[in-house]
Design a protein around this motif. Structure first.
Motif, PDB file in Angstrom:
ATOM      1  N   TYR A 187       0.814  -1.216   0.000  1.00 59.06           N
ATOM      2  CA  TYR A 187       0.000   0.000   0.000  1.00 59.06           C
ATOM      3  C   TYR A 187       0.855   1.278   0.000  1.00 59.06           C
ATOM      4  O   TYR A 187       0.327   2.363   0.188  1.00 59.06           O
ATOM      5  CB  TYR A 187      -0.935   0.012   1.210  1.00 59.06           C
ATOM      6  CG  TYR A 187      -1.998  -1.068   1.151  1.00 59.06           C
ATOM      7  CD1 TYR A 187      -3.037  -0.995   0.244  1.00 59.06           C
ATOM      8  CD2 TYR A 187      -1.951  -2.158   1.993  1.00 59.06           C
ATOM      9  CE1 TYR A 187      -4.004  -1.984   0.172  1.00 59.06           C
ATOM     10  CE2 TYR A 187      -2.912  -3.157   1.940  1.00 59.06           C
ATOM     11  CZ  TYR A 187      -3.931  -3.054   1.023  1.00 59.06           C
ATOM     12  OH  TYR A 187      -4.887  -4.036   0.961  1.00 59.06           O
ATOM     13  N   THR A 188       2.193   1.134  -0.160  1.00 61.43           N
ATOM     14  CA  THR A 188       3.071   2.297  -0.030  1.00 61.43           C
ATOM     15  C   THR A 188       2.700   3.412  -1.006  1.00 61.43           C
ATOM     16  O   THR A 188       2.560   4.576  -0.616  1.00 61.43           O
ATOM     17  CB  THR A 188       4.539   1.872  -0.275  1.00 61.43           C
ATOM     18  OG1 THR A 188       4.808   0.733   0.518  1.00 61.43           O
ATOM     19  CG2 THR A 188       5.501   2.979   0.088  1.00 61.43           C
ATOM     20  N   TYR A 189       2.528   3.041  -2.283  1.00 64.58           N
ATOM     21  CA  TYR A 189       2.184   4.045  -3.308  1.00 64.58           C
ATOM     22  C   TYR A 189       0.841   4.685  -2.981  1.00 64.58           C
ATOM     23  O   TYR A 189       0.698   5.914  -2.976  1.00 64.58           O
ATOM     24  CB  TYR A 189       2.144   3.374  -4.689  1.00 64.58           C
ATOM     25  CG  TYR A 189       1.481   4.208  -5.755  1.00 64.58           C
ATOM     26  CD1 TYR A 189       2.193   5.219  -6.395  1.00 64.58           C
ATOM     27  CD2 TYR A 189       0.150   4.001  -6.112  1.00 64.58           C
ATOM     28  CE1 TYR A 189       1.581   5.996  -7.368  1.00 64.58           C
ATOM     29  CE2 TYR A 189      -0.464   4.775  -7.080  1.00 64.58           C
ATOM     30  CZ  TYR A 189       0.252   5.768  -7.709  1.00 64.58           C
ATOM     31  OH  TYR A 189      -0.355   6.546  -8.656  1.00 64.58           O
ATOM     32  N   ALA A 190      -0.136   3.823  -2.674  1.00 64.09           N
ATOM     33  CA  ALA A 190      -1.505   4.312  -2.439  1.00 64.09           C
ATOM     34  C   ALA A 190      -1.556   5.250  -1.236  1.00 64.09           C
ATOM     35  O   ALA A 190      -2.178   6.313  -1.298  1.00 64.09           O
ATOM     36  CB  ALA A 190      -2.433   3.123  -2.238  1.00 64.09           C
ATOM     37  N   VAL A 191      -0.855   4.872  -0.159  1.00 65.84           N
ATOM     38  CA  VAL A 191      -0.909   5.698   1.054  1.00 65.84           C
ATOM     39  C   VAL A 191      -0.240   7.051   0.792  1.00 65.84           C
ATOM     40  O   VAL A 191      -0.754   8.097   1.199  1.00 65.84           O
ATOM     41  CB  VAL A 191      -0.253   4.969   2.256  1.00 65.84           C
ATOM     42  CG1 VAL A 191      -0.140   5.896   3.452  1.00 65.84           C
ATOM     43  CG2 VAL A 191      -1.063   3.746   2.637  1.00 65.84           C
TER      44      VAL A 191
END
Lengths: 325, 158
Positions: free
Chosen positions: A6-10
Motif C-alpha cells: 500500500y506504499t504508493y496508495a498511502v
C-alpha cells in the motif's frame, strides 16, 4: 515482515489529504449568507468538474463519484473495501424487495445506488425470480425472509428490520474476517452506533424488547440485551447504560438533542479513524480517506441545505461534523 | 596451489556488494513507490521526494566500496594476486560481512522510513529538514558497519 503493497496508495492519499476541508473552510462556508456563495467557494476549492452545473446536488453527486474513481486509480485490491459498500448493497436489496412486491415490471428510479457489487437490475431480477442463491451468501437468507415477510404481512418496517440487521451482521463478519485492524474497528463502530440508534429510536416510538432484539446486531463493545432492556425502561436508562461503556460521550449527546446525537455518531467514526493519519503501510489511510470524504460531503450537504432553507448559523453549526484533518 | 583462500576472499567481496546492493534496491524501490504516489498528485514536490528516495541508495555504494577495497587488497585489480590460505580467505570474508548484512537490513528499513517521511513532505513540505532526519538515523548503522568492514579489510596482514 511489513507489507509494503500500500506504499504508493498511502503516499498518494497523503497528498490528497491536503485537499480535504479543514474546520476553517467549514467556518468559511458557515459565514456565507447564501447557498450560492457556499457553492462558489466549494467550486473554487475544486469540487465538481468544469462542466458540472452550479447546483448542490450535481456538485455533491460528482464528488461522491470522485471518491471511488480515486480509490480505483490506486491499483489496490478493491475487495478490502467491500465492507464499506455493504450499506449501499443492502439498501439496494431493500429497494428491490419492495419493487418486486409492488411492481410487476421495471423499477422505481432514483432509489437505487448504482456501481454496487450486484447491480440494481440484477438484484431486482434475482428477487423477482426468487432465485436467492444467486445473491452473496450473507444476503440470501435475509432476502428470502424479507421478501416473504413483505409478501405475507405487507409490513414494510419489518422487511427493513430484517435487511438492516443482515447488513449489520455482514459488516461485523467482514470486520472479524479482515486482516487490517482498521476494518475491525470500523465494523465494531458501525454496528455499535447502529444498535444505539435503534435503541434511541425504539424508545421514542415505544417498541417492544422483542422488536429491538430482532433489529440489533450483537457486537463486542455493547450488550444488546442490556441495551434493549434499558431502551424499554426509558431514555434515562439508555443514557445510564451507555455511561458505563466506551460510548459514554454518546450518552451525553442523547441527553442534549437528537441532532447532537446524530453528530456524535459521525464524529465518533472520524475519531476512530484519527490514528490512520500516522500509518504508512496499511490499507487504513485509504479507508479513513473514503470515510473522511463521505463525512466532508455530508457536512457540506448539511450546510447547503441549512442555507437553502434559511436556518440560523447556530442550528447549522449544531449539525456540522468534525473534519478528519 | 589451493585456490580456496582466494575463493573465500572473492565470496566476501561479492557478498558485500550483493547484500548491500539488494538492501539498497529494496529501500529505493519502497521509497520510490511512495515518491510516485506524491508526485502523481503534486509534481511540484518532485525534487524533495527524489532526495528522500535516494537516501537508502547509499548502502549499495558502501558495499561497492568495500568490494573494491577487498579486490585491491587481494591484488585482483593490480594484477599481482596474493596467495591466500583458506584461513586468510575466511578472514577477508568475515571482514566483508558487516556491510553486507547491515546494508541489506538497513537498506530495507531506511526505505520504509523514507516512504513514511515522504508522507510528511506530502502534507507539510516546509518540514523537509525534519523529515529527512528520520531516514538519516538509519544510515548511522550502515556507516558503522562500513567503518568496521573497511578497518578489518585494510588491516588484515598477509
Amino acid at each position: 515482515m511489513f507489507d509494503t503493497k500500500y506504499t504508493y496508495a498511502v503516499a498518494r492519499i497523503r497528498a490528497l489529504e491536503t485537499g480535504l476541508f479543514t474546520s476553517s473552510v467549514i467556518e468559511q462556508l458557515l459565514a456565507c449568507d447564501t447557498e450560492q456563495q457556499c457553492l462558489q467557494i466549494i467550486q473554487e476549492k475544486g469540487w465538481g468538474d468544469a462542466d458540472t452545473p452550479l447546483n448542490a446536488d450535481a456538485i455533491l453527486a460528482r464528488e461522491q463519484e470522485k471518491i471511488w474513481e480515486t480509490i480505483g486509480e490506486l491499483g489496490v485490491d478493491m475487495s478490502v473495501f467491500d465492507v464499506l459498500s455493504y450499506p449501499n448493497l443492502f439498501h439496494n436489496l431493500k429497494a428491490a424487495v419492495k419493487d418486486a412486491c409492488t411492481q410487476e415490471n421495471g423499477r422505481t428510479m432514483n432509489i437505487y445506488y448504482e456501481d454496487t457489487a450486484v447491480s440494481p437490475d440484477e438484484m431486482l431480477d434475482i428477487i423477482r425470480s426468487k432465485d436467492f442463491s444467486r445473491l452473496p451468501e450473507n444476503m440470501a437468507g435475509a432476502a428470502r425472509d424479507a421478501y416473504e415477510t413483505l409478501l405475507h404481512t405487507g409490513d414494510g418496517q419489518l422487511c427493513d428490520v430484517i435487511i438492516d440487521k443482515a447488513a449489520l451482521e455482514a459488516i461485523y463478519e467482514a470486520g472479524k474476517a479482515a486482516r487490517d485492524s482498521i476494518i475491525r474497528d470500523y465494523a465494531e463502530s458501525v454496528v455499535a452506533v447502529a444498535d444505539i440508534k435503534i435503541a434511541v429510536r425504539s424508545q421514542k416510538t415505544a417498541k417492544s424488547i422483542d422488536f429491538m432484539k430482532r433489529a440489533m446486531a450483537p457486537c463486542q463493545s455493547l450488550n444488546v440485551d442490556q441495551l434493549a432492556r434499558a431502551a424499554a425502561s426509558g431514555m434515562d436508562a439508555i443514557v445510564e447504560y451507555l455511561s458505563g461503556t466506551v460510548y459514554a460521550e454518546g450518552a451525553s449527546a442523547i441527553a442534549q438533542s437528537p441532532s447532537a446525537f446524530e453528530r456524535w455518531c459521525d464524529n465518533r467514526m472520524m475519531q476512530t479513524m484519527q490514528s490512520q493519519k500516522y500509518e504508512s503501510f496499511s490499507v487504513g489511510p485509504l479507508v479513513a480517506y473514503i470515510l473522511a470524504r463521505e463525512n466532508e460531503i455530508k457536512t457540506v450537504r448539511i450546510i447547503l441545505s441549512g442555507k437553502q432553507n434559511g436556518f440560523s448559523n447556530d442550528s447549522i453549526r449544531e449539525r456540522v461534523r468534525d473534519m478528519y484533518v | 596451489m589451493s585456490q580456496l583462500g582466494i575463493v573465500y576472499a572473492l565470496l566476501g567481496a561479492a557478498l558485500a556488494v550483493l547484500l548491500a546492493g539488494a538492501g539498497s534496491s529494496i529501500g529505493v524501490g519502497i521509497a520510490g513507490q511512495a515518491a510516485s504516489g506524491v508526485v502523481s498528485e503534486d509534481p511540484s514536490k518532485f525534487a524533495k521526494v527524489l532526495i528522500m528516495q535516494l537516501l537508502p541508495g547509499t548502502q549499495g555504494i558502501y558495499g561497492l566500496l568495500v568490494g573494491f577495497i577487498t579486490l585491491s587488497k587481494i591484488g585482483l585489480l593490480g594484477g599481482g594476486m596474493v596467495d591466500l590460505t583458506p584461513q586468510q580467505g575466511l578472514l577477508v570474508l568475515a571482514a566483508c560481512l558487516p556491510i553486507g548484512i547491515v546494508g541489506l537490513i538497513s537498506g530495507k528499513y531506511q526505505g520504509m522510513t523514507s516512504a513514511a517521511a515522504i508522507g510528511i513532505i506530502a502534507k507539510k513540505p516546509e518540514q523537509f529538514g525534519k523529515a529527512m532526519l528520520f531516514p538519516a538515523m538509519v544510515e548511522t548503522y550502515a556507516i558503522l558497519a562500513l567503518l568496521i568492514s573497511i578497518l578489518a579489510v585494510t588491516n588484515l596482514q598477509f
